[in-house]
Design a protein around this motif. Structure first.
Motif, short mmCIF file in Angstrom:
data_model
loop_
_atom_site.label_atom_id
_atom_site.label_comp_id
_atom_site.label_asym_id
_atom_site.label_seq_id
_atom_site.Cartn_x
_atom_site.Cartn_y
_atom_site.Cartn_z
N TYR A 94 -4.61 -4.02 8.54
CA TYR A 94 -3.56 -3.72 7.58
C TYR A 94 -3.04 -2.31 7.83
CZ TYR A 94 -1.14 -5.37 3.45
OH TYR A 94 -0.19 -5.86 2.59
N TYR A 95 -1.79 -2.11 7.51
CA TYR A 95 -1.16 -0.82 7.80
C TYR A 95 -1.74 0.31 6.95
CZ TYR A 95 1.74 -2.19 3.77
OH TYR A 95 2.17 -2.60 2.54
N ARG B 192 6.63 -4.18 7.55
CA ARG B 192 5.42 -4.59 6.86
C ARG B 192 5.45 -6.08 6.50
NH1 ARG B 192 4.47 -4.70 0.99
NH2 ARG B 192 6.42 -4.49 -0.09
N LEU C 52 0.81 -1.21 0.00
CA LEU C 52 0.00 0.00 0.00
C LEU C 52 0.85 1.26 0.00
CD1 LEU C 52 -2.82 -0.93 2.50
CD2 LEU C 52 -3.10 -0.38 0.10
N TYR D 183 -7.48 -1.12 5.21
CA TYR D 183 -6.26 -0.48 5.69
C TYR D 183 -6.54 0.58 6.75
CZ TYR D 183 -7.65 2.97 2.13
OH TYR D 183 -8.34 3.87 1.39
N TRP D 184 -5.50 0.85 7.49
CA TRP D 184 -5.60 1.78 8.61
C TRP D 184 -5.67 3.23 8.11
CZ3 TRP D 184 -2.95 5.94 10.53
CH2 TRP D 184 -3.14 6.28 11.89
#
Lengths: 1027, 604
Positions: free
Chosen positions: A936-937, A946, A914, A926-927
């Protein structure tokens, strides 16, 4: 090579060819006419009837006195026969001298009835007690299942073709306990990997030895599954010891179909189906735009992400392109096989021809295979039997461009497919290629339009394989019980891979085309001489086998790479290229010489003993280490035959087995014991300066990998063997593992091949076959097999080391272990300060600080990395249920594999990254500051850990196959003179259940994503016909 | 009896087969491959072994991340103030700057592979006879030079390192780190022996010569003289030796009159491109890594396919996506911003007076194809521009003459119908329109007429040229060496400068390079009172910009931390560079593979 060596080699070749020519001239030539004659007689005998002098009639019933229609009745030793009618009655005209009738029916034991003076014979057929009388191949011979002392699993023809596999290996999946069959990728015609009872080698393959009709080292994927009669899997060391040096990974004995005595039978098996692609869940244009515009801008209003006018317009219009969908389509899979078999008591024959076409879901990819098989076995007189098999397959595999899928995964959904739809082609420097917009209006020159790449005129990657397997034997039976057989087999495997890349492909772009052509020619011959002697005196039953075998293999390869071809000539005019990038050719040879013996003894049919030994010599090992002896011993007690057990009235069969054996593995590549030079290239002022430098460290001490295995087995039968179970426990230790040991590169080399370790595999296998319901109309059977495996490294590098982090090897852990920091969620906003201590920011991947020292480190003593899991399944199971109701049949096959961890290739590739806005991604949760997930980051917060998020369990549970079939009733068939017609519909892999579907394309294997096709389910309509 | 005929036949068959003999049947006779024992036995075999010691040079200079990045003048990626995400580890010296960085193991492995080969050559020479003993001595010396060069790179990057000096025939995981001082002793021994036996002119151009050994001796002595952390066994006398060897090189290798003749000939306008032949040979080159147009010989071993040739012409960035560019073609070739100049670096030159500025940077980009009605604005879809072939589409102003008002592009309210970009604008990282691109293309090594691809430069890479010898001499004198043939340090320094700006011309650099808003300038011509280590480092930045030495120069002179923190965008803003970074971490793979594990450098 010096002159004397050349002369010596030349002499050897001459000697070998002399031997061959003597053999062929003096024997085959002499009998050539006889063989031809047999063949002619066979063919002309089809439909021919003998003189009729006598009529026999009667009816046939099962043990429940239910009449049986469709039972085959044959006058023994002839092709004269009939079948029973709808009421189970038959009528047959036999010659005056006829003395025996043979009755056969599926699921029943064959029965021979001696003819007396009567003309009416009513027959009651006995139910076949499943398995026990079954004959299985055991290597250089066969044995009845009841007499087996080792661990052997079998898959028969009907199960092999049940799911219409393209490759025979996939037919083994979930069928035999302890056999792990894995896809390599989803491309058409792809191979599988097989390991039996775990993984036994660190650096080399754990692939079992494949023996096709007695020829060692065959390739399973050169066979048409429908030509296979049985695949017998030899699992424990006592069973594989007869293959000594090559038995350590288990052995798969493939027996191809042979003719059977009786009326000539013609069968047709065909199906046509469709493979429906499964497309990964990627971001849409709007999601992608949101991720890289809105989210980033929310965090940093000054950051501007550059979108072309075209992309902006597409996003605003609400359109989105799913590029994977654009390059895939449902694909055809079809297969047709016609086989003819038959024979009389002197000679049997089998011929078959098959065609398979499996298209890939990726456009313009596919696999086609043609196969042709013929075999004749002939009894020339009371003493001499001869036989000949020849098997030829030809295949063409077209995998298309590697870049198609990669570009389709990478291409942003904000792009435009067609050139004519672009608002302003100049902004993206776009180009019209066959109507497609080369840069899709995106202006990223790493990713050209993937649809353009699928054009076979632009990019062709094609492999043609031609494979021949031939075997001829002569067997003498000079005395009762004695057989001497000499068998010569040859295998020729030729392949040509061509790779053409035109101007409009990613790898060439504006440049002239390039081409690669590679040829391989692998040949081998095996010569086996086998002596077998059986004596039965009273209660003693002795069977002795002695054999000698020689195998020589030769691998030849050559290739050329060119570029700047003046016109599109595929890879067929490499001579016209302006530039030659590389040329190479190579020869590798290896040979094995073996002597082996097996002694089987049984007393009173209750106490069984098998002793096996093989003495093997291999060319690839160092002088002094070439030869080794591999012994084994096994005992079994058929307790079920003891009166006290019989009196319990509980078991219909009970057998206890115990075995111990040693086997070897000579997987090491040829010439590994020697230190070679490799060529280097440089120039001095433009003049070529080729050099030669040492390329490896030789290891003159290389020896066999050796495995020792104990196997305990228990075979149980209940309720007249309607319930049969087999339980096995094994414990196998492999030592002197041959490994490419990573060595300190300050030595100038980074690896050396050595015998360095010890591994253990231990497990439990349970097979259960039950006949749940059996009556006149309904039969329901269930087969379950379950296996566990525990793999553990016992010793590394001769015991000096317990942890080899560079190679991810740890004593006490399994092979294929993942060693990394442990994922611990995502750093949240309220953990900002804590994160900062580790030099990290909110939204990035948090890993466990194992030693709580406030520092994430990989340094010795403060290493926070741990063993996360491994790629070997803890347990696997296959469950098959079959229901036959009147003329209907239905089966469902469920398969599961548990305890596997992969570093997910989808996530480690661009689709899980990402951090960059360049390529499209999976639609991940995702965050963001407003979505504080731990899944997910965040879009911009991937580093440094990661990778930790990428280690995931790949456990799955799958409905592998659903089949529903209908056979036409006998009365209909009789009128049409057809013995069997069955239609069926089938779904392969329709459902898979896995924890996090979006993270996996297909949990069965860790897809290399772009070097692959997309996963699929197959829906098939098929027809089986027998005349 | 037919039966018996068959038996006797089979018996014969078996006997004949056994007669072949088990051992013969199992004997391995490789045909495609050759062993050292059978090939390196005579002069021609040995010649080939020595030739195999050269290709690694091509791989060594590909290790630019550990030589250029994280320094005052180069970074691993672009720079802008409002950056999202993070910069490269090698510039930030952050948590990711650890033993697992891939660049470490790559460089380490290549150097030891080269050492392994040179060890084989040096050790096996004992058993080889040449008809001409001088030729043999030269070959052994070539190997010694290449071994010394490899150890020199190793000891500078990592400090104490393993030092095998013989061919490895059995694997041994017990690795011992040898103190730096011993490594320097060995390097000097090899070089001194090589210098004595090497010819002034090699039999083949491109081989190691006496001059190459002298040059390296100068640099090694200079480095040891600084005596990093008092660990190299150096002394003040080393500076004197450095000066002596540098003087020899200067005498034998005169500077060429024009700076740009050292690099490929080309025109900055692709529409009028130079298409003639190239010649890398000139009087100034002391030792050059060889490349040619022959695809079969120009490969790099570590990247055997796909990336052959001299990468330097294509790894300094550029503007691929500008309007009017036909995409990936050979006009501007590949745009790989692997080495990006720091913002302060541009301000070290006088853009008007210093010919090297003009050679290094491509400040104008031309439309190579016709563009009609290009909507360039992010906000106004009706704002359009058209270009004819050959029109300017982008212009970067020199740092000391930023444009404003009407001189700016139409996208910024000016009158020029192309983007006009000032250095100070680039730092924002925010493009003002679809016409904008950052930063200016570094064009120093660019080579025309190379088919577009992933490298493929064919021009030799000068690893040592005598201009650097002048700077070595100047540095040695500043550090106390006396007796320079040409005079004081400023004399050596100005010799290099004179060629670039003209004799006596006074070029002006930014007084505070790191402050992009400051237009204050200062002369960079040296006088006996102004010459200093910093001045020499500035000059080597200008003269040797992008050549393979920056990190070594900064580390040697103790200036790495101070200058990088001042000028490197990433280090300046977010970096955590400190003393321990002056030695790289030993690659994790080496630690993991050695038994017992070898020690790590302090701080990692």
């Amino acid at each position: 090579m010096n002159d004397s060596k050349i002369a010596e080699k030349h002499f050897l070749i001459q000697k070998r060819s002399l031997i061959k020519s003597i053999f062929f001239k003096t024997y085959f030539m002499k009998h050539f006419f006889k063989l031809t004659l047999c063949f002619a007689v066979l063919l002309s005998s089809v439909g021919y009837s003998w003189a009729q002098q006598r009529t026999i009639t009667g009816s046939v019933t099962d043990p429940g006195r239910v009449t049986l229609p469709g039972v085959t009745v044959i006058e023994k030793g002839t092709v004269n026969g009939t079948v029973t009618d709808i009421d189970g009655n038959y009528s047959i005209n036999v010659s005056a001298g006829a003395n025996t009738l043979v009755f056969s029916f599926v699921g029943m034991l064959n029965q021979e009835v001696a003819l007396g003076s009567s003309s009416v014979y009513n027959v009651q057929l006995e139910q076949e007690t499943i398995g026990l009388e079954e004959v299985v191949a055991i290597g250089y011979g066969t044995a009845k299942k009841r007499d087996i002392t080792g661990s052997v699993g079998s898959v028969k023809a009907d199960l092999i073709v049940r799911t219409n596999p393209v490759q025979p290996a996939s037919a083994l999946q979930g069928q035999v306990a302890g056999v792990n069959v894995k896809k390599i990728n989803s491309r058409p015609g792809s191979d599988y990997t097989i390991d039996i009872r775990g993984v036994h080698s660190i650096s080399f393959s754990s692939e079992p030895l494949v023996v096709i009709d007695g020829v060692m080292g065959g390739k399973l994927n050169t066979l048409n599954p429908s030509d296979i009669e049985t695949m017998d899997v030899l699992k424990d060391a006592s069973a594989t010891a007869i293959y000594g040096a090559r038995g350590a990974n288990g052995v798969i004995l493939v027996t191809t179909k042979k003719g059977k005595e009786g009326k000539t039978k013609v069968t047709y098996d065909g199906y046509t189906g469709v493979k429906t692609p499964q497309i990964p869940d990627l971001m849409t244009a709007q999601e992608f735009y949101h991720a890289y515009n809105d989210v980033v801008l929310a965090e940093n209003p000054n950051a501007k992400i550059v979108w072309t006018q075209q992309q902006q317009a597409n996003v605003d219009a609400g359109t989105s392109v799913n590029w994977v969908d654009e390059v895939t389509d449902p694909a055809l899979q079809t297969s047709h096989v016609i086989a003819l078999s038959g024979g009389n008591e002197n000679s049997t024959h089998y011929f078959s021809t098959g065609y398979l076409n499996e298209k890939g879901n990726l456009l313009n990819t596919g696999y086609e295979r043609y196969s042709l098989k013929g075999s004749i076995d002939s009894k020339l007189n009371k003493i001499v039997n001869v036989g000949f098999t020849s098997y030829y397959t030809f295949s063409v595999r077209n995998t298309g461009s590697l870049e198609t899928l990669r570009s389709a995964y990478r291409a942003r959904p904000t792009g435009t497919i067609l050139y004519k739809d672009l608002i302003n082609p100049t902004e993206s420097n776009d180009k019209d290629v066959d109507g497609y917009a080369m840069w899709m209006g995106i202006k990223d020159t790493q990713v050209p339009n993937p649809v353009m790449e699928t054009n076979a005129d632009n990019y062709l990657d094609e492999t043609r394989v031609s494979s021949f397997l031939g075997n001829g034997y002569v067997e003498l039976t000079p005395l009762e019980g004695l057989s001497i057989k000499s068998s010569l087999s040859a295998s020729v495997f030729g392949s040509r891979r061509g790779d053409y890349r035109g101007t409009n492909t990613k790898s060439r772009l504006s440049k002239l085309p390039s081409a690669v052509i590679q040829n391989e020619l692998n040949t081998s011959y095996t010569w086996d001489n086998i002596l077998n002697y059986k004596i039965i005196t009273g209660l003693h039953n002795v069977n002795v086998t002695a054999a000698q075998s020689a195998l020589q293999e030769r691998f030849e390869s050559s290739g050329i790479q060119v570029e700047n071809l003046p016109y599109n000539s595929g890879f067929y005019a490499v001579n016209t290229a302006a530039t030659i990038n590389g040329v190479e050719s190579r020869l590798v040879e290896r040979s094995i010489l073996s002597f082996m013996g097996r002694f089987n003894y049984s007393y009173n049919d209750k106490y069984l003993l098998t002793v096996t030994g093989r003495y093997d010599g291999s060319s690839v090992l160092a002088e002094g280490n070439k030869w080794a002896f591999f012994p084994s011993v096994a005992v079994a007690w058929r307790a079920g035959e003891e009166d006290f057990i019989k009196n319990m009235n509980l078991f219909s069969d009970l057998k206890v087995r115990l075995s111990y054996g040693q086997v070897g593995n000579d997987v090491v590549s040829p010439y590994s014991t020697q230190a070679f030079l490799s060529q280097t290239a440089y120039d001095f002022d433009g003049n070529a300066a080729y050099g030669y430098a040492p390329s490896n460290i030789g290891n003159a001490d290389l020896k066999w990998e050796k495995s020792s295995e104990i196997n305990v087995g228990l075979d149980l039968g209940f309720v007249k063997n309607r319930i049969m179970a087999s339980i096995e426990y094994y414990d196998k230790t492999t030592e002197d593992l041959i490994q490419n040991v990573a060595i300190p590169s300050s030595l100038g080399f980074s690896a050396v091949t050595a015998n360095v370790g010890k591994i253990m595999n231990r497990g439990l296998e349970v097979s259960l076959n039950t006949v749940n319901i059996q009556n006149k109309d309904l039969r329901w059977t269930t087969n379950i097999n379950f296996s566990t495996n525990h793999n553990e490294i016992l010793e590394l590098y001769g015991g000096t080391v317990t942890r080899d982090i560079a190679n991810s090897l740890f004593v006490g852990e399994s092979l294929k272990t993942h060693y990394y920091y442990e994922f611990d969620g995502i750093w949240q906003l309220d953990e900002k300060e804590e994160a900062a201590k580790y030099g990290q920011i909110s939204g990035s991947v948090k890993v466990v600080d194992q030693n709580n020292d406030g520092k994430i480190s990989s340094s010795t003593d403060i290493d926070d990395r741990v063993v996360l899991g491994n790629e070997l399944p803890k347990w696997m199971a296959g469950i098959n249920n079959t229901v036959n109701y009147k003329n209907w049949d239905f089966s469902v096959f469920v398969y599961t594999r548990q305890g596997v961890m992969y570093r997910n290739s989808l996530l480690s590739g661009t689709m899980g990254d990402l951090a960059s806005n360049r390529y499209n991604r999976l639609n991940l949760n995702y965050w963001t500051e407003t979505n504080p997930t731990n899944d997910y980051y965040g879009v911009w917060q991937p580093e440094p850990y990661r990778q930790a998020i990428q280690y995931m369990e790949a456990n799955f549970f799958r409905i592998s196959n659903l089949t529903l079939g209908y056979s036409l009733p006998k009365n209909v068939l009789d009128r049409a003179k057809i013995s069997n017609v069955r239609f069926y519909v089938q779904a392969n892999n329709p459902f898979v259940f896995v924890k996090d579907r979006i993270m996996w394309m297909d949990p069965e294997y860790n897809s290399g994503t772009y070097q692959d096709d997309v996963p699929y389910s197959t829906y098939i309509f098929g027809l089986n016909l027998t005349f | 009896m037919k039966k018996f005929k068959i038996y006797s036949f089979i018996l014969a068959f078996v006997l004949v087969f056994m007669g072949v003999g088990c051992e013969d049947f199992l004997k391995e006779t490789p045909i495609s491959d050759i062993t050292a024992e059978s090939y390196i036995v005579n002069e021609s075999g040995y010649e080939d072994l020595v030739k195999a010691c050269y290709p690694a040079l091509r791989d060594i200079i590909l290790q630019f991340p550990l030589v250029l990045h994280g320094t005052d003048i180069f970074q691993g990626s672009g720079w802008n103030e409002k950056v999202v995400g993070e910069g490269p580890a090698l510039d930030l010296y952050d948590v990711r700057y650890n033993s697992s960085m891939g660049d470490l193991a790559t460089f380490w492995d290549i150097l030891y592979k080269e050492i392994g080969r040179t060890n084989s050559a040096i050790e096996r020479s004992e058993f080889i006879e040449y008809t001409d003993p001088a030729k043999k001595a030269a070959r052994v010396s070539e190997a010694k030079f290449l071994r010394a060069l490899s150890y020199f790179y190793l000891v500078q990057e990592w400090g104490d390192v393993p030092m095998p000096l013989t061919e490895t025939v059995t694997p041994d995981q017990n690795v011992i780190r040898v103190p730096s001082a011993e490594v320097y002793t060995q390097i000097l021994k090899d070089l001194t022996e090589a210098e004595a036996a090497l010819p002034a002119t090699a039999t083949d151009y491109g081989r190691v010569t006496k001059g190459a050994a002298q040059f390296l001796l100068a640099r090694v002595y200079l480095t040891r003289g600084w005596n990093f952390n008092n660990s190299l066994g150096g002394s003040a006398a080393d500076f004197k030796s450095a000066l002596t060897w540098a003087d020899k090189v200067i005498a034998a290798y005169p500077l060429v009159p024009q700076y740009n003749t050292l690099f490929p000939k080309r025109n900055t306008n692709p529409l009028n491109q130079y298409t003639g032949s190239q010649n890398a040979k000139n009087s100034e080159v002391v030792f050059a890594i060889q490349y040619s147009t022959d695809v079969l010989t120009y490969g790099n071993e570590s990247t055997p396919s796909g990336n052959p040739g001299n990468w330097y012409h294509s790894i300094f960035g550029g503007q691929e996506n500008l309007v009017g560019n036909p995409g990936r073609t050979n006009d501007y070739n590949r745009f790989q911003p692997r080495n990006v100049p720091s913002p302060a670096a541009y301000r070290l030159w006088d853009p008007q007076k210093d010919s090297r500025y003009k050679h290094n940077f491509l400040d104008v980009i031309y439309a190579l194809k016709k563009v009609t009605d290009y909507a360039y604005s992010y906000t106004d879809p009706n704002a359009k521009v058209s270009y004819a072939v050959g029109d300017t589409v982008a212009y970067w102003t020199p740092w000391n003459m930023p444009a404003s008002g009407a001189e700016k592009g139409i996208d910024e309210g000016g009158t020029k119908n192309y983007a006009v970009m000032n250095l100070i604008d680039e730092i924002s990282g925010v493009p003002s329109s679809r016409l904008t691109a950052f930063p200016i293309t570094t064009f120093k090594f660019w080579e025309p007429n190379i088919e577009y691809g992933d490298g493929f430069g064919t021009f030799d890479f000068a690893l040592f040229r005598s201009a650097e010898a002048y700077l070595i001499a100047a540095e040695a004198i500043v550090k106390g060496a006396t007796g320079g043939t040409l005079g004081g340090a400023e004399v050596y320094y100005n010799k290099v400068l004179d060629r670039a700006v003209g004799v006596g011309v006074d070029p002006m650099r930014a007084k505070v390079p790191e402050d992009l808003t400051s237009m204050e300038t200062v002369s960079y011509r040296a006088t006996p009172s102004t010459i200093s280590i910093d001045m020499i480092l500035d000059e080597s930045a200008r003269e040797l910009f992008g050549e393979f030495n920056r990190w070594f120069d900064l580390k040697r002179t103790g200036k790495l931390i101070e200058r990088t923190e001042r000028m490197n965008f990433w280090t300046k803003n977010k970096g955590t560079l400190d003393e321990h970074h002056l030695l790289r971490p030993i690659p994790q793979s080496e630690i993991d593979r050695s038994q017992p594990a070898i020690s790590q450098n302090e701080g990692y």
